[in-house]
Design an enzyme around this catalytic site. Sequence first.
Site, PDB file in Angstrom:
ATOM      1  N   ARG A  63       0.823  -1.213   0.000  1.00  0.00           N
ATOM      2  CA  ARG A  63       0.000   0.000   0.000  1.00  0.00           C
ATOM      3  C   ARG A  63       0.859   1.267   0.000  1.00  0.00           C
ATOM      4  O   ARG A  63       0.569   2.249  -0.671  1.00  0.00           O
ATOM      5  CB  ARG A  63      -0.906  -0.014   1.237  1.00  0.00           C
ATOM      6  N   LEU A  91      -4.700   6.468   3.908  1.00  0.00           N
ATOM      7  CA  LEU A  91      -3.461   6.939   3.266  1.00  0.00           C
ATOM      8  C   LEU A  91      -2.266   6.700   4.188  1.00  0.00           C
ATOM      9  O   LEU A  91      -2.347   6.939   5.396  1.00  0.00           O
ATOM     10  CB  LEU A  91      -3.575   8.432   2.960  1.00  0.00           C
ATOM     11  N   ASN A 105     -10.852  15.748   4.097  1.00  0.00           N
ATOM     12  CA  ASN A 105     -11.759  14.619   3.841  1.00  0.00           C
ATOM     13  C   ASN A 105     -13.184  15.043   4.179  1.00  0.00           C
ATOM     14  O   ASN A 105     -13.403  15.863   5.060  1.00  0.00           O
ATOM     15  CB  ASN A 105     -11.346  13.450   4.747  1.00  0.00           C
ATOM     16  N   HIS A 107     -16.752  13.387   5.534  1.00  0.00           N
ATOM     17  CA  HIS A 107     -17.212  12.165   6.220  1.00  0.00           C
ATOM     18  C   HIS A 107     -18.696  12.315   6.565  1.00  0.00           C
ATOM     19  O   HIS A 107     -19.105  13.351   7.089  1.00  0.00           O
ATOM     20  CB  HIS A 107     -16.384  11.954   7.498  1.00  0.00           C
ATOM     21  N   ASP A 139      -5.265  13.418   9.297  1.00  0.00           N
ATOM     22  CA  ASP A 139      -3.996  13.070   9.950  1.00  0.00           C
ATOM     23  C   ASP A 139      -3.824  11.560   9.839  1.00  0.00           C
ATOM     24  O   ASP A 139      -4.503  10.915   9.039  1.00  0.00           O
ATOM     25  CB  ASP A 139      -3.966  13.605  11.402  1.00  0.00           C
ATOM     26  N   GLY A 141      -4.659   9.162  11.751  1.00  0.00           N
ATOM     27  CA  GLY A 141      -5.718   8.305  12.299  1.00  0.00           C
ATOM     28  C   GLY A 141      -6.873   8.147  11.317  1.00  0.00           C
ATOM     29  O   GLY A 141      -6.855   8.672  10.204  1.00  0.00           O
ATOM     30  N   ASP A 143     -10.214   9.298  10.451  1.00  0.00           N
ATOM     31  CA  ASP A 143     -11.184  10.385  10.651  1.00  0.00           C
ATOM     32  C   ASP A 143     -10.963  11.136  11.966  1.00  0.00           C
ATOM     33  O   ASP A 143     -11.928  11.506  12.645  1.00  0.00           O
ATOM     34  CB  ASP A 143     -12.625   9.840  10.566  1.00  0.00           C
TER      35      ASP A 143
HETATM   36  C1  GAR Z   1     -19.704  10.272   0.555  1.00  0.00           C
HETATM   37  O1  GAR Z   1     -20.966  10.231   1.153  1.00  0.00           O
HETATM   38  C2  GAR Z   1     -18.619  10.422   1.578  1.00  0.00           C
HETATM   39  O2  GAR Z   1     -19.026  11.131   2.713  1.00  0.00           O
HETATM   40  C3  GAR Z   1     -18.330   8.995   1.947  1.00  0.00           C
HETATM   41  O3  GAR Z   1     -18.407   8.310   0.724  1.00  0.00           O
HETATM   42  C4  GAR Z   1     -19.396   8.925  -0.095  1.00  0.00           C
HETATM   43  C5  GAR Z   1     -18.838   9.080  -1.487  1.00  0.00           C
HETATM   44  O4  GAR Z   1     -19.830   9.528  -2.360  1.00  0.00           O
HETATM   45  N1  GAR Z   1     -17.054   8.880   2.536  1.00  0.00           N
HETATM   46  C6  GAR Z   1     -16.785   8.094   3.572  1.00  0.00           C
HETATM   47  O5  GAR Z   1     -17.609   7.358   4.079  1.00  0.00           O
HETATM   48  C7  GAR Z   1     -15.357   8.172   4.059  1.00  0.00           C
HETATM   49  N2  GAR Z   1     -15.229   7.556   5.345  1.00  0.00           N
HETATM   50  P1  GAR Z   1     -19.463  10.079  -3.795  1.00  0.00           P
HETATM   51  O6  GAR Z   1     -18.537   9.054  -4.455  1.00  0.00           O
HETATM   52  O7  GAR Z   1     -20.772  10.165  -4.516  1.00  0.00           O
HETATM   53  O8  GAR Z   1     -18.800  11.420  -3.640  1.00  0.00           O
END
Ligand code: GAR
Length: 202
Positions: A63, A91, A105, A107, A139, A141, A143
């Site tokens: 990775r 990452l 990010n 979330h 960072d 961690g 989220d």
């Molecule tokens: C979004 O809802 C985002 O918040 C979530 O993935 C979706 C992607 O939607 N991300 C996470 O859960 C990260 N932990 P998209 O591909 O339509 O933008």
Amino acid sequence: MNVAVLASGVGSNLQALLERVHGREGVSIVAVASDRVDAPALSRAREAGVACASFPVGRYRAREARDLAMAGWLVEREANLVVLAGYMALLSPSFLLRFPGRVINVHPALLPAFPGLGAVAQALAYGVKVFGVTVHFVDEGVDTGPVILQRAIELADAREPADVLARLQEIEHDLLPEAVTLIARGAVSLDPVNPRRVLIER
Ligand code: GAR
């Protein structure tokens, strides 16, 4: 400001960024990368004429090697902000070192509640009445980085994860472009007294 977007899936947040921030106030989306070769987000980038590439982990020995290759590609495109928009892999620290304090990010929960995968399902299982979206710095961690923007929505009778996610994505499509625009304006900084706290000049 040159923005790179990392996305693993559909790319509706990428689309919101293309429509709401790309080409405005000195912001350009210069690259879109994915850990999945078949991510629909890549087609959205292609349609918008933005450079795109995929970095599936199987193509590399580990990775970290994948993340370094991806970081190198983004640096070549002169990205100076990296936006995770539905990027579903963690990452490596060495990726973050290439973009110190410049990775954000989105979330689908009010952090620090419900980090990681399946945030909406976690929130529904917990029985919360208020859901929400967080945009935060990344960072090492899961989220855990400083919160830039959050917005809540009361959905007291919610049952279906798909229904909740649809409501949250409407919020994401506002909040993520807003965060990128604020960063581009130089309006976002860390409080020197408490660097967990993000200061926003409006
Ligand atoms: C979004 O809802 C985002 O918040 C979530 O993935 C979706 C992607 O939607 N991300 C996470 O859960 C990260 N932990 P998209 O591909 O339509 O933008």
